[in-house]
Design a protein around this motif. Structure first.
Motif, PDB file in Angstrom:
ATOM      1  N   LEU A  97      -4.951  -2.993 -10.479  1.00 53.31           N
ATOM      2  CA  LEU A  97      -3.980  -3.373  -9.457  1.00 53.31           C
ATOM      3  C   LEU A  97      -2.946  -4.338 -10.015  1.00 53.31           C
ATOM      4  O   LEU A  97      -1.745  -4.236  -9.698  1.00 53.31           O
ATOM      5  N   VAL A  98      -3.369  -5.271 -10.851  1.00 49.48           N
ATOM      6  CA  VAL A  98      -2.419  -6.186 -11.494  1.00 49.48           C
ATOM      7  C   VAL A  98      -1.386  -5.392 -12.298  1.00 49.48           C
ATOM      8  O   VAL A  98      -0.170  -5.639 -12.211  1.00 49.48           O
ATOM      9  N   ALA A  99      -1.863  -4.409 -13.061  1.00 49.01           N
ATOM     10  CA  ALA A  99      -0.943  -3.600 -13.868  1.00 49.01           C
ATOM     11  C   ALA A  99       0.034  -2.820 -12.992  1.00 49.01           C
ATOM     12  O   ALA A  99       1.233  -2.728 -13.292  1.00 49.01           O
ATOM     13  N   ALA A 100      -0.443  -2.255 -11.892  1.00 48.44           N
ATOM     14  CA  ALA A 100       0.419  -1.469 -11.012  1.00 48.44           C
ATOM     15  C   ALA A 100       1.486  -2.347 -10.352  1.00 48.44           C
ATOM     16  O   ALA A 100       2.649  -1.938 -10.209  1.00 48.44           O
ATOM     17  N   LEU A 101       1.109  -3.546  -9.944  1.00 49.20           N
ATOM     18  CA  LEU A 101       2.067  -4.454  -9.322  1.00 49.20           C
ATOM     19  C   LEU A 101       3.147  -4.888 -10.322  1.00 49.20           C
ATOM     20  O   LEU A 101       4.336  -4.991  -9.974  1.00 49.20           O
ATOM     21  N   LEU A 102       2.758  -5.143 -11.552  1.00 52.15           N
ATOM     22  CA  LEU A 102       3.739  -5.499 -12.577  1.00 52.15           C
ATOM     23  C   LEU A 102       4.688  -4.337 -12.862  1.00 52.15           C
ATOM     24  O   LEU A 102       5.893  -4.540 -13.101  1.00 52.15           O
ATOM     25  N   PHE A 103       4.169  -3.125 -12.839  1.00 56.40           N
ATOM     26  CA  PHE A 103       5.004  -1.939 -13.023  1.00 56.40           C
ATOM     27  C   PHE A 103       6.039  -1.839 -11.903  1.00 56.40           C
ATOM     28  O   PHE A 103       7.221  -1.551 -12.139  1.00 56.40           O
ATOM     29  N   ALA A 104       5.613  -2.111 -10.669  1.00 59.20           N
ATOM     30  CA  ALA A 104       6.556  -2.090  -9.542  1.00 59.20           C
ATOM     31  C   ALA A 104       7.622  -3.161  -9.703  1.00 59.20           C
ATOM     32  O   ALA A 104       8.808  -2.923  -9.437  1.00 59.20           O
ATOM     33  N   ALA A 105       7.230  -4.341 -10.148  1.00 60.09           N
ATOM     34  CA  ALA A 105       8.182  -5.438 -10.318  1.00 60.09           C
ATOM     35  C   ALA A 105       9.257  -5.100 -11.342  1.00 60.09           C
ATOM     36  O   ALA A 105      10.395  -5.570 -11.235  1.00 60.09           O
ATOM     37  N   ALA A 106       8.897  -4.288 -12.332  1.00 59.94           N
ATOM     38  CA  ALA A 106       9.842  -3.949 -13.401  1.00 59.94           C
ATOM     39  C   ALA A 106      10.470  -2.575 -13.230  1.00 59.94           C
ATOM     40  O   ALA A 106      11.203  -2.126 -14.116  1.00 59.94           O
ATOM     41  N   ALA A 107      10.218  -1.892 -12.114  1.00 60.66           N
ATOM     42  CA  ALA A 107      10.682  -0.513 -11.931  1.00 60.66           C
ATOM     43  C   ALA A 107      12.200  -0.417 -12.088  1.00 60.66           C
ATOM     44  O   ALA A 107      12.946  -1.105 -11.389  1.00 60.66           O
ATOM     45  N   ALA A 116       5.045   3.763  -9.057  1.00 60.85           N
ATOM     46  CA  ALA A 116       4.321   2.498  -8.924  1.00 60.85           C
ATOM     47  C   ALA A 116       3.636   2.407  -7.563  1.00 60.85           C
ATOM     48  O   ALA A 116       2.522   1.871  -7.455  1.00 60.85           O
ATOM     49  N   SER A 117       4.269   2.943  -6.527  1.00 64.12           N
ATOM     50  CA  SER A 117       3.682   2.906  -5.188  1.00 64.12           C
ATOM     51  C   SER A 117       2.384   3.700  -5.136  1.00 64.12           C
ATOM     52  O   SER A 117       1.400   3.270  -4.514  1.00 64.12           O
ATOM     53  N   VAL A 118       2.368   4.853  -5.793  1.00 64.72           N
ATOM     54  CA  VAL A 118       1.132   5.641  -5.858  1.00 64.72           C
ATOM     55  C   VAL A 118       0.042   4.855  -6.589  1.00 64.72           C
ATOM     56  O   VAL A 118      -1.116   4.798  -6.150  1.00 64.72           O
ATOM     57  N   ALA A 119       0.419   4.236  -7.723  1.00 65.81           N
ATOM     58  CA  ALA A 119      -0.560   3.474  -8.509  1.00 65.81           C
ATOM     59  C   ALA A 119      -1.110   2.286  -7.720  1.00 65.81           C
ATOM     60  O   ALA A 119      -2.311   1.984  -7.785  1.00 65.81           O
ATOM     61  N   ILE A 120      -0.255   1.617  -6.963  1.00 70.57           N
ATOM     62  CA  ILE A 120      -0.707   0.497  -6.133  1.00 70.57           C
ATOM     63  C   ILE A 120      -1.697   0.996  -5.079  1.00 70.57           C
ATOM     64  O   ILE A 120      -2.717   0.359  -4.806  1.00 70.57           O
ATOM     65  N   GLY A 121      -1.400   2.139  -4.480  1.00 68.64           N
ATOM     66  CA  GLY A 121      -2.321   2.704  -3.509  1.00 68.64           C
ATOM     67  C   GLY A 121      -3.669   3.035  -4.115  1.00 68.64           C
ATOM     68  O   GLY A 121      -4.726   2.747  -3.526  1.00 68.64           O
ATOM     69  N   LEU A 122      -3.669   3.623  -5.305  1.00 68.91           N
ATOM     70  CA  LEU A 122      -4.928   3.974  -5.973  1.00 68.91           C
ATOM     71  C   LEU A 122      -5.770   2.737  -6.259  1.00 68.91           C
ATOM     72  O   LEU A 122      -6.971   2.693  -5.958  1.00 68.91           O
ATOM     73  N   ALA A 123      -5.160   1.714  -6.852  1.00 70.13           N
ATOM     74  CA  ALA A 123      -5.911   0.516  -7.236  1.00 70.13           C
ATOM     75  C   ALA A 123      -6.218  -0.383  -6.046  1.00 70.13           C
ATOM     76  O   ALA A 123      -7.200  -1.134  -6.068  1.00 70.13           O
ATOM     77  N   GLY A 124      -5.401  -0.300  -5.005  1.00 67.11           N
ATOM     78  CA  GLY A 124      -5.622  -1.137  -3.836  1.00 67.11           C
ATOM     79  C   GLY A 124      -6.898  -0.827  -3.090  1.00 67.11           C
ATOM     80  O   GLY A 124      -7.322  -1.599  -2.221  1.00 67.11           O
ATOM     81  N   THR A 125      -7.545   0.282  -3.433  1.00 71.80           N
ATOM     82  CA  THR A 125      -8.841   0.602  -2.822  1.00 71.80           C
ATOM     83  C   THR A 125      -9.929  -0.378  -3.230  1.00 71.80           C
ATOM     84  O   THR A 125     -11.058  -0.286  -2.739  1.00 71.80           O
TER      85      THR A 125
END
Length: 397
Positions: A97-107, A116-125
């Motif tokens: 989740l940390v990695a996905a959030l950083l990816f969104a911040a740098a999108a 990044a939104s898909v990745a956040i959803g996956l890890a947010g589980t």
């Protein structure tokens, strides 16, 4: 039809149930921060539509993709909590989740932010691994109350995420929302590793058998089917409101910005605080009455919003009432399903939350389309229809 893998006594958790106040607080905080990651985007939709030059229906893809990722991971990954040590799963997902959030911040563009939104959803589980962990560690006679306390963290995370997101975006820009969220989750990883006990798996079934067993659980337990369908419909109403709120508030009827949209989370938080109370009542009196009252509150709130004159204060009142109904129903539904089979709690939770987030994704998509083509009054009509359907399921046996 394949039967649910039977647990062995040797595979029961190695520790007796133990959920101290400190551990409860840690689980509630981690659950809140994990699930908040899914909702940071909602108050930002107006800003993102302007920055990337897309319309309201297109920018609505962001919450929809996040909910779809969350729902897919609930169905495909969360059952692993019955097969592997939950502590390792929790820590691994937190790092992802940390990695996905950083990816969104740098999108660099809208397509990257969609990914990044898909990745956040996956890890947010991660949040849905923490709740069954609490149910396993809690004493049976207090399970509803303790799960309700952890669910308060989850529900406050959902609602207050909008406050934090709107406020940070207004001051520092939307990228800082995701960057700060990544730092917060990263700070919890060592605390979770040290604070959680090791969980011995409840089954040795292979992955395919584990997934197939969820179908067996669905067919075996009518109570699970009713809970999943009713909560899924309530989630349609919940998500349709919150996914479109920022765009509605920015429209000509209200003329408000992202900070006001985020502040609406404070109104919804009042409902989240009722989660331990709802869990305690479910422990003492049974959950069905709480579920029916919750669905009725959602129905009434959206009927009022659909029919009454446009008012910012009315929207606040609607948020308080329907959030109270949705959260009371959710905690009570969890009390129902966790009592069905102690060895299958991760899978039972996966079925319930998969239905819930399918409803969330549907609500986000339908709400965006209805807003774009029929105006904001169509959104509470959708919410009322969904709540009426949920109320019908609560009355079935």
């Amino acid at each position: 039809m394949q039967s649910t893998p039977a647990p062995s006594a040797a595979l029961a958790p190695s520790l007796s149930p133990s959920l101290s106040p400190a551990l409860t607080l840690l689980l509630a905080t981690a659950t809140g921060l994990a699930v908040a990651s899914i909702y940071y985007v909602q108050p930002l939709l107006g800003l993102l539509a302007s920055e990337f030059g897309v319309g309201s229906a297109t920018v609505g893809l962001l919450p929809t993709l996040t909910q779809l990722g969350y729902g897919a991971a609930i169905l495909l990954l969360s059952p692993l909590g019955d097969r592997f040590d939950r502590r390792r799963i929790i820590v691994t997902k937190a790092a992802a989740l940390v990695a996905a959030l950083l990816f969104a911040a740098a999108a660099p563009g809208f397509a990257a932010l969609c990914a990044a939104s898909v990745a956040i959803g996956l890890a947010g589980t991660l949040a849905q691994d923490l709740v069954p962990a609490a149910a396993t560690l809690a004493p049976e006679a207090q399970r509803g109350k303790r799960v309700g306390q952890v669910m308060t963290g989850l529900l406050l995370g959902i609602l207050l995420s909008r406050v934090a997101s709107g406020a940070v975006a207004a001051v520092a820009g939307w990228r800082w929302v995701y960057g700060a969220a990544a730092v917060a989750v990263a700070a919890l990883i060592p605390l979770l590793w040290r604070g959680l006990p090791r969980f011995v798996p409840a089954t040795q079934a292979g992955y395919g058998s584990l997934l197939a067993s969820m179908g067996a659980l669905w067919m075996r337990h009518a109570a699970l089917r009713r809970a999943a369908l009713a909560q899924g419909l309530l989630s349609v109403a919940f998500s349709a409101f919150w996914s479109t709120l920022a765009l509605v508030l920015a429209g000509p009827d209200f003329g408000q910005g992202s900070a006001v949209a985020g502040a609406f989370g404070l109104a919804g938080a009042a409902g989240a605080l009722a989660a331990p109370l709802a869990g305690g009542i479910a422990d003492r009196r049974g959950p069905q009455a709480v579920i029916r009252i919750g669905a009725l509150l959602v129905l009434v709130a959206f009927c009022v919003e659909a029919l009454a004159p446009a008012s910012l204060w009315l929207l606040v009142a609607v948020a308080v009432v329907f959030d109270l109904g949705v959260q009371a129903a959710l905690v009570s539904h969890q009390s129902v399903i966790y009592a069905l089979d102690a060895a299958s709690r991760s899978r039972l939770n996966a079925v319930l939350v998969s239905a819930m987030f399918a409803g969330m994704a549907s609500g986000a998509a339908l709400g965006s389309v209805l807003l774009a083509h029929l105006g904001w009054r169509a959104v509470p009509v959708l919410g009322a229809v969904a709540a009426l359907g949920a109320l019908a399921f609560t009355r079935r046996r």
